[in-house]
Motif scaffolding. Structure first.
Motif, PDB file in Angstrom:
ATOM      1  N   PRO A  92      -2.669  -0.518  16.170  1.00 22.51           N
ATOM      2  CA  PRO A  92      -3.773  -0.151  14.615  1.00 22.51           C
ATOM      3  C   PRO A  92      -5.034  -0.144  13.804  1.00 22.51           C
ATOM      4  CG  PRO A  92      -1.974  -2.507  14.718  1.00 22.51           C
ATOM      5  CD  PRO A  92      -2.305  -2.736  15.924  1.00 22.51           C
ATOM      6  N   LEU A  93      -5.840  -1.210  15.015  1.00 24.44           N
ATOM      7  CA  LEU A  93      -7.070  -0.543  14.422  1.00 24.44           C
ATOM      8  C   LEU A  93      -7.246   0.576  14.779  1.00 24.44           C
ATOM      9  CD1 LEU A  93     -10.245  -1.801  14.488  1.00 24.44           C
ATOM     10  CD2 LEU A  93     -10.153  -1.960  16.981  1.00 24.44           C
ATOM     11  N   PHE A  94      -6.865   1.416  15.409  1.00 21.59           N
ATOM     12  CA  PHE A  94      -7.647   2.716  15.177  1.00 21.59           C
ATOM     13  C   PHE A  94      -6.630   3.834  14.702  1.00 21.59           C
ATOM     14  CE2 PHE A  94      -8.811   0.960  19.798  1.00 21.59           C
ATOM     15  CZ  PHE A  94      -9.889   1.586  19.837  1.00 21.59           C
ATOM     16  N   SER A  95      -5.430   3.693  14.467  1.00 15.90           N
ATOM     17  CA  SER A  95      -4.464   4.220  14.132  1.00 15.90           C
ATOM     18  C   SER A  95      -4.292   4.228  11.994  1.00 15.90           C
ATOM     19  CB  SER A  95      -2.931   3.967  14.338  1.00 15.90           C
ATOM     20  OG  SER A  95      -2.330   2.964  14.216  1.00 15.90           O
ATOM     21  N   ILE A  96      -3.611   2.834  11.554  1.00 16.72           N
ATOM     22  CA  ILE A  96      -3.705   2.422  11.066  1.00 16.72           C
ATOM     23  C   ILE A  96      -5.550   2.195  10.305  1.00 16.72           C
ATOM     24  CG2 ILE A  96      -3.027   0.772   9.056  1.00 16.72           C
ATOM     25  CD1 ILE A  96      -0.540   0.169  11.391  1.00 16.72           C
ATOM     26  N   GLY A  97      -6.578   1.261  11.356  1.00 11.65           N
ATOM     27  CA  GLY A  97      -7.639   1.022  10.565  1.00 11.65           C
ATOM     28  C   GLY A  97      -8.533   3.130   9.945  1.00 11.65           C
ATOM     29  N   THR A  98      -8.065   3.512  10.834  1.00 13.86           N
ATOM     30  CA  THR A  98      -8.868   4.981  10.414  1.00 13.86           C
ATOM     31  C   THR A  98      -8.321   5.322   8.787  1.00 13.86           C
ATOM     32  OG1 THR A  98      -9.009   5.362  12.252  1.00 13.86           O
ATOM     33  CG2 THR A  98      -9.148   7.360  11.296  1.00 13.86           C
ATOM     34  N   THR A  99      -7.151   5.591   8.898  1.00 12.97           N
ATOM     35  CA  THR A  99      -6.397   5.675   8.048  1.00 12.97           C
ATOM     36  C   THR A  99      -6.486   4.982   6.433  1.00 12.97           C
ATOM     37  OG1 THR A  99      -4.677   7.087   9.176  1.00 12.97           O
ATOM     38  CG2 THR A  99      -4.286   6.902   6.726  1.00 12.97           C
ATOM     39  N   PHE A 100      -7.121   4.248   6.618  1.00 10.81           N
ATOM     40  CA  PHE A 100      -6.821   3.036   5.939  1.00 10.81           C
ATOM     41  C   PHE A 100      -8.779   3.074   5.501  1.00 10.81           C
ATOM     42  CE2 PHE A 100      -8.489  -1.000   3.429  1.00 10.81           C
ATOM     43  CZ  PHE A 100      -7.743  -1.471   2.908  1.00 10.81           C
ATOM     44  N   MET A 101      -9.693   3.318   6.142  1.00  8.55           N
ATOM     45  CA  MET A 101     -11.230   3.678   6.006  1.00  8.55           C
ATOM     46  C   MET A 101     -11.033   5.349   4.588  1.00  8.55           C
ATOM     47  SD  MET A 101     -13.655   2.012   8.669  1.00  8.55           S
ATOM     48  CE  MET A 101     -12.827   2.920   9.970  1.00  8.55           C
ATOM     49  N   ASP A 102     -10.037   6.297   5.749  1.00  9.65           N
ATOM     50  CA  ASP A 102     -10.544   7.352   4.836  1.00  9.65           C
ATOM     51  C   ASP A 102      -9.218   7.185   3.900  1.00  9.65           C
ATOM     52  OD1 ASP A 102     -10.838  10.530   4.819  1.00  9.65           O
ATOM     53  OD2 ASP A 102      -8.827  10.567   5.799  1.00  9.65           O
ATOM     54  N   ALA A 137      -5.919  -5.984   0.533  1.00 13.00           N
ATOM     55  CA  ALA A 137      -4.836  -4.714  -0.262  1.00 13.00           C
ATOM     56  C   ALA A 137      -4.123  -4.123   0.430  1.00 13.00           C
ATOM     57  CB  ALA A 137      -5.733  -4.583  -1.568  1.00 13.00           C
ATOM     58  N   ARG A 138      -3.330  -3.472   0.140  1.00 13.54           N
ATOM     59  CA  ARG A 138      -2.776  -2.445   0.636  1.00 13.54           C
ATOM     60  C   ARG A 138      -3.228  -1.208   0.034  1.00 13.54           C
ATOM     61  NH1 ARG A 138       2.832   0.282  -0.473  1.00 13.54           N
ATOM     62  NH2 ARG A 138       3.251   1.370   1.021  1.00 13.54           N
ATOM     63  N   GLU A 139      -3.761  -1.417  -0.841  1.00 14.18           N
ATOM     64  CA  GLU A 139      -4.761  -0.596  -1.637  1.00 14.18           C
ATOM     65  C   GLU A 139      -5.986  -0.776  -2.263  1.00 14.18           C
ATOM     66  OE1 GLU A 139      -2.664   3.374  -3.048  1.00 14.18           O
ATOM     67  OE2 GLU A 139      -3.849   1.967  -4.831  1.00 14.18           O
ATOM     68  N   LEU A 140      -6.725  -0.408  -2.218  1.00 16.01           N
ATOM     69  CA  LEU A 140      -8.269  -0.814  -2.600  1.00 16.01           C
ATOM     70  C   LEU A 140      -8.536  -0.619  -3.902  1.00 16.01           C
ATOM     71  CD1 LEU A 140     -10.926  -0.547   0.036  1.00 16.01           C
ATOM     72  CD2 LEU A 140      -9.699  -2.629  -0.435  1.00 16.01           C
ATOM     73  N   PRO A 141      -8.958  -1.153  -5.094  1.00 11.50           N
ATOM     74  CA  PRO A 141      -9.124  -1.033  -6.681  1.00 11.50           C
ATOM     75  C   PRO A 141      -9.537   0.615  -6.440  1.00 11.50           C
ATOM     76  CG  PRO A 141      -9.983  -2.471  -6.601  1.00 11.50           C
ATOM     77  CD  PRO A 141      -9.840  -2.359  -4.940  1.00 11.50           C
ATOM     78  N   GLU A 142     -10.441   1.195  -5.392  1.00  7.18           N
ATOM     79  CA  GLU A 142     -10.910   2.646  -6.095  1.00  7.18           C
ATOM     80  C   GLU A 142     -10.194   3.755  -5.284  1.00  7.18           C
ATOM     81  OE1 GLU A 142     -14.047   3.276  -7.418  1.00  7.18           O
ATOM     82  OE2 GLU A 142     -13.500   1.004  -8.806  1.00  7.18           O
ATOM     83  N   ALA A 143      -9.093   2.882  -4.304  1.00  6.49           N
ATOM     84  CA  ALA A 143      -8.267   4.014  -3.739  1.00  6.49           C
ATOM     85  C   ALA A 143      -7.715   5.442  -4.483  1.00  6.49           C
ATOM     86  CB  ALA A 143      -7.265   3.623  -3.203  1.00  6.49           C
ATOM     87  N   LYS A 144      -7.583   4.826  -5.776  1.00  4.01           N
ATOM     88  CA  LYS A 144      -6.700   5.722  -6.996  1.00  4.01           C
ATOM     89  C   LYS A 144      -7.689   6.933  -7.679  1.00  4.01           C
ATOM     90  CE  LYS A 144      -2.569   3.689  -8.424  1.00  4.01           C
ATOM     91  NZ  LYS A 144      -1.885   2.364  -9.574  1.00  4.01           N
TER      92      LYS A 144
END
Length: 189
Positions: free
Chosen positions: A58-68, A149-156
């Motif tokens: 998850p660090l490489f797959s989900i983590g990269t997507t989360f940052m992007d 959080a599943r989504e950070l406040p600034e994501a939208k």
């Protein structure tokens, strides 16, 4: 619990192979048992490495997507580069730490006097300490990561800006992006 390591004094009798039989046709080796994959410590090692692989995926797959998805397009390459550098730097630190730990005697926590020098071929280093340190640090780091959080406040806001850039690249003159993300052109996904 494993017994304290007692080095064999017979190993030094044969200085060339340190007690290991390279040629099974040699008469000296006929009575010695083959190593077996049925050893429970072997399977414990395989299980540990499998769990390590599952846990780091998850660090490489989900983590990269989360940052992007949660930072702007301008800042995303910087964060992804920092992530790549740190994930490349970690194994280097691990190799040096493991090399240092091999200079400690295996049973340093249970023996008062170390029975041999590090240059002795019977020396076994404390390789297991690195696994304990890694597992404790992984558990400590897991709790703050689980609190994300599943989504950070600034994501939208970042997604809306990315959609506007996509429409501008397609030649759309409409400044406002559609609010329904299912109506986006294929390039905006």
């Amino acid at each position: 619990m494993v017994d304290v390591y007692h080095p064999d004094a017979d190993i030094l009798a044969n200085q060339t192979d340190f007690g290991q039989c390279a040629n099974r046709d040699d008469p000296e080796c006929t009575g010695q048992p083959y190593s077996s994959y049925f050893n429970p410590f072997f399977w414990m090692f395989i299980l540990g490495q499998t769990l390590h692989g599952i846990g780091s995926t998850p660090l490489f797959s989900i983590g990269t997507t989360f940052m992007d998805e949660n930072v702007s397009q301008k800042a995303s390459p910087v964060y992804l580069a920092i992530h790549a550098v740190l994930t490349s730097f970690g194994p280097v630190v691990g190799v040096f730490a493991g090399g240092f730990l091999l200079n400690l005697y295996d049973d340093f926590d249970r023996v008062e006097r170390i029975p041999m020098e590090r240059s002795d071929p019977r020396w076994v280093g404390a390789w297991w300490v690195g696994f304990i340190i890694s597992s404790v640090s992984a558990l400590l780091i897991a709790f703050p990561i689980l609190a994300f959080a599943r989504e950070l406040p600034e994501a939208k806001r970042h997604r809306a800006k990315d959609v506007n850039q996509c429409h501008a690249a397609n030649g759309d003159v409409n400044e406002k992006a559609p609010r329904d993300l299912t109506k986006l052109p294929a390039c905006c996904y």
